[in-house]
Structure formats: C-alpha cells, structure tokens
Design a protein around this motif. Structure first.
Motif, PDB file in Angstrom:
ATOM      1  N   TRP A 148     -22.558 -10.628  42.090  1.00 28.91           N
ATOM      2  CA  TRP A 148     -21.345  -9.807  42.041  1.00 28.91           C
ATOM      3  C   TRP A 148     -21.086  -9.430  40.590  1.00 28.91           C
ATOM      4  O   TRP A 148     -21.414 -10.209  39.672  1.00 28.91           O
ATOM      5  N   GLY A 149     -20.479  -8.256  40.363  1.00 34.56           N
ATOM      6  CA  GLY A 149     -20.248  -7.885  38.979  1.00 34.56           C
ATOM      7  C   GLY A 149     -19.225  -6.786  38.798  1.00 34.56           C
ATOM      8  O   GLY A 149     -18.759  -6.169  39.762  1.00 34.56           O
ATOM      9  N   VAL A 150     -18.883  -6.567  37.527  1.00 36.16           N
ATOM     10  CA  VAL A 150     -17.913  -5.553  37.122  1.00 36.16           C
ATOM     11  C   VAL A 150     -18.425  -4.881  35.850  1.00 36.16           C
ATOM     12  O   VAL A 150     -18.905  -5.558  34.933  1.00 36.16           O
ATOM     13  N   ALA A 151     -18.304  -3.565  35.793  1.00 32.44           N
ATOM     14  CA  ALA A 151     -18.523  -2.810  34.566  1.00 32.44           C
ATOM     15  C   ALA A 151     -17.281  -1.978  34.300  1.00 32.44           C
ATOM     16  O   ALA A 151     -16.704  -1.402  35.234  1.00 32.44           O
ATOM     17  N   VAL A 152     -16.873  -1.909  33.038  1.00 31.69           N
ATOM     18  CA  VAL A 152     -15.596  -1.262  32.704  1.00 31.69           C
ATOM     19  C   VAL A 152     -15.677  -0.643  31.319  1.00 31.69           C
ATOM     20  O   VAL A 152     -16.375  -1.158  30.432  1.00 31.69           O
ATOM     21  N   ALA A 153     -14.956   0.471  31.125  1.00 30.35           N
ATOM     22  CA  ALA A 153     -14.852   1.110  29.814  1.00 30.35           C
ATOM     23  C   ALA A 153     -13.455   1.693  29.662  1.00 30.35           C
ATOM     24  O   ALA A 153     -12.796   2.030  30.649  1.00 30.35           O
ATOM     25  N   SER A 154     -13.013   1.818  28.386  1.00 30.17           N
ATOM     26  CA  SER A 154     -11.649   2.274  28.137  1.00 30.17           C
ATOM     27  C   SER A 154     -11.472   2.728  26.693  1.00 30.17           C
ATOM     28  O   SER A 154     -12.230   2.326  25.806  1.00 30.17           O
ATOM     29  N   ARG A 155     -10.458   3.546  26.468  1.00 25.69           N
ATOM     30  CA  ARG A 155      -9.968   3.822  25.117  1.00 25.69           C
ATOM     31  C   ARG A 155      -8.865   2.807  24.830  1.00 25.69           C
ATOM     32  O   ARG A 155      -7.678   3.112  24.780  1.00 25.69           O
ATOM     33  N   TYR A 156      -9.288   1.562  24.731  1.00 25.66           N
ATOM     34  CA  TYR A 156      -8.380   0.435  24.516  1.00 25.66           C
ATOM     35  C   TYR A 156      -9.207  -0.700  23.932  1.00 25.66           C
ATOM     36  O   TYR A 156     -10.367  -0.877  24.297  1.00 25.66           O
ATOM     37  N   SER A 185     -13.951   0.716  24.012  1.00 28.04           N
ATOM     38  CA  SER A 185     -14.557  -0.554  24.399  1.00 28.04           C
ATOM     39  C   SER A 185     -15.194  -0.463  25.788  1.00 28.04           C
ATOM     40  O   SER A 185     -14.901   0.443  26.570  1.00 28.04           O
ATOM     41  N   ALA A 186     -16.065  -1.430  26.064  1.00 28.51           N
ATOM     42  CA  ALA A 186     -16.739  -1.502  27.360  1.00 28.51           C
ATOM     43  C   ALA A 186     -17.206  -2.927  27.585  1.00 28.51           C
ATOM     44  O   ALA A 186     -17.345  -3.709  26.634  1.00 28.51           O
ATOM     45  N   ALA A 187     -17.472  -3.273  28.847  1.00 28.64           N
ATOM     46  CA  ALA A 187     -17.912  -4.626  29.166  1.00 28.64           C
ATOM     47  C   ALA A 187     -18.698  -4.642  30.468  1.00 28.64           C
ATOM     48  O   ALA A 187     -18.528  -3.759  31.324  1.00 28.64           O
ATOM     49  N   LEU A 188     -19.537  -5.658  30.605  1.00 31.05           N
ATOM     50  CA  LEU A 188     -20.344  -5.853  31.808  1.00 31.05           C
ATOM     51  C   LEU A 188     -20.399  -7.339  32.118  1.00 31.05           C
ATOM     52  O   LEU A 188     -20.780  -8.142  31.257  1.00 31.05           O
ATOM     53  N   LEU A 189     -20.003  -7.701  33.330  1.00 28.89           N
ATOM     54  CA  LEU A 189     -20.004  -9.095  33.780  1.00 28.89           C
ATOM     55  C   LEU A 189     -20.708  -9.166  35.124  1.00 28.89           C
ATOM     56  O   LEU A 189     -20.335  -8.445  36.060  1.00 28.89           O
ATOM     57  N   ALA A 208     -19.098   4.640  20.455  1.00 34.23           N
ATOM     58  CA  ALA A 208     -19.827   4.919  21.694  1.00 34.23           C
ATOM     59  C   ALA A 208     -20.065   3.600  22.423  1.00 34.23           C
ATOM     60  O   ALA A 208     -21.188   3.096  22.474  1.00 34.23           O
ATOM     61  N   PRO A 209     -19.030   3.015  22.992  1.00 33.99           N
ATOM     62  CA  PRO A 209     -19.153   1.662  23.538  1.00 33.99           C
ATOM     63  C   PRO A 209     -20.115   1.535  24.710  1.00 33.99           C
ATOM     64  O   PRO A 209     -20.775   0.500  24.844  1.00 33.99           O
ATOM     65  N   VAL A 210     -20.219   2.536  25.561  1.00 27.15           N
ATOM     66  CA  VAL A 210     -21.127   2.429  26.702  1.00 27.15           C
ATOM     67  C   VAL A 210     -22.577   2.469  26.225  1.00 27.15           C
ATOM     68  O   VAL A 210     -23.435   1.732  26.735  1.00 27.15           O
ATOM     69  N   THR A 211     -22.858   3.293  25.242  1.00 30.50           N
ATOM     70  CA  THR A 211     -24.196   3.317  24.655  1.00 30.50           C
ATOM     71  C   THR A 211     -24.532   1.980  24.011  1.00 30.50           C
ATOM     72  O   THR A 211     -25.647   1.459  24.159  1.00 30.50           O
TER      73      THR A 211
END
Length: 211
Positions: free
Chosen positions: A15-23, A163-167, A192-195
């Motif tokens: 199971w997982g989550v990917a997220v990105a934001s201007r935060y 920012s971005a993250a992957l769990l 370029a956080p996703v890159t």
C-alpha cells in the motif's frame, strides 16, 4: 494546496501514497500507511489526527468507506477537508469537502483514490488517473510516482511547486530490518520536487539491497 494518490497492489501486497504540494514538507503531513492495514491521505486544511485514527480503524478491519465516514462524522471542519482511503482489500473511498479551494476534486476506483485542491484544473486529476490505469505492470512505487508526475506535468498545484513525498509499505523488499517500509522518501523544499523525488527513488532502488 495538494494533489495525491493512495493505492494498493494486491500482487505485491503493498500500500502507498504519493503526494506533491506548494507547501513546505508535505510528506510530514499528508500520507499514512500500514502493512496489511491500508493507506490514506489527509489534506486541504489538513487534519493530521485523521492519519492515526484512520489507520487504527483500517487495522480493526473497517472498510475504506466506513473509515472515511467515521473520520468525517467526528470532524467539524470536514467541509474544508480532502481524504483518500484504500483499505487492506484494496477498496477505496474519497471525499472532497464543498469548501475546498478550487479547482478541487477526486477520482477513485478499484485499488486507488486520488484527490487534489488548488489545482490548475480537472486535467490534473485526469492525467493522474490515466497514468495510474495505464501502468499496471510496474511496481507500486513506480506506478505511484508515474501518477504523481503526470499530475505535476498537467499543471499540479496552481501556486507552483515546493515539496513531494512517496511512502510504500508491505511485504517483501524493505529499507531495513524490522520494518515493512519499502519506500519513505521526502523532498521538503525544492524547485522541482517531483523530479527530485524520482531521482531519490532511483537511488533507493539501487541501494535497497545494501542498506
């Protein structure tokens, strides 16, 4: 302020989550996941208490729909929230409160829920959904990143990028002994956080056997 995808891979039991934001440091706020439990994302005037309670409900055997309903029932700020949930069986549920800042919306299907607010438009969610459904033969960590990158390329957060993250959690490969965490990567502040997240995932995959 955020776009994310929550998903399950029955083939990998993950199971997982990917997220990105201007935060700043969105990975510290939005994603939560537990092995053999499920995963969720809480965003848009984020109620971080939903992470712990949501995993507890999923761990007790509640479905995604019932977990979402319970979280919303006890939340006086629910009209401003977004939540996406996938349970241990891969069933999904999502919520976009009517007071979320536009463009805001969600999509869900078997094994995934994706959601976003303060987006450039609905094309962000459309691109994420297409990337997810078109990449079913790749590992979950890559499939999540593909969906996130597609949303980013389609416009993402209308305010920009930060920012971005992957769990990812589950059976099999792990980042170290005594854990079921397969990937836990965060880019807290970048142009370029996703890159950058993609670069870190490449490093993660190179090093996973030697950590």
């Amino acid at each position: 302020m955020t776009f994310s995808i929550v998903a399950h891979s029955p083939r990998e039991t993950a199971w997982g989550v990917a997220v990105a934001s201007r935060y700043l440091a969105v990975g510290a706020m939005v994603p939560a996941a537990g092995p053999d439990v499920g995963a969720l994302a809480t965003q848009a005037h984020t109620n971080m208490a939903h992470r712990e309670r949501g995993l507890a409900l999923l761990g007790a055997g509640e479905t995604a729909e019932r977990t979402l309903a319970a979280l919303l029932a006890d939340d006086p700020g629910r009209r401003r929230r977004q939540i996406g949930v996938v349970d241990r069986a891969g069933e999904s549920a999502a919520w976009t409160g009517p007071e979320c800042t536009g463009h805001a919306g969600h999509r869900s299907g078997a094994g995934y829920a994706l959601q976003g607010n303060l987006l450039t438009g609905p094309e962000v969610l459309d691109a994420m959904q297409s990337a997810w459904t078109d990449s079913g033969d790749v590992p979950l960590r890559r499939r999540l990143l593909n969906a996130l990158a597609a949303g980013d390329q389609a416009g993402g957060d209308r305010r920009g990028r930060q920012s971005a993250a992957l769990l990812v959690v589950g059976a099999g490969r792990a980042i170290g002994e005594g854990t079921h965490v397969q990937v836990d990567l965060r880019v807290d502040d970048a142009h370029a956080p996703v890159t950058e997240l993609a670069r870190l995932l490449d490093l993660n995959d190179d090093l996973i056997g030697t950590a």
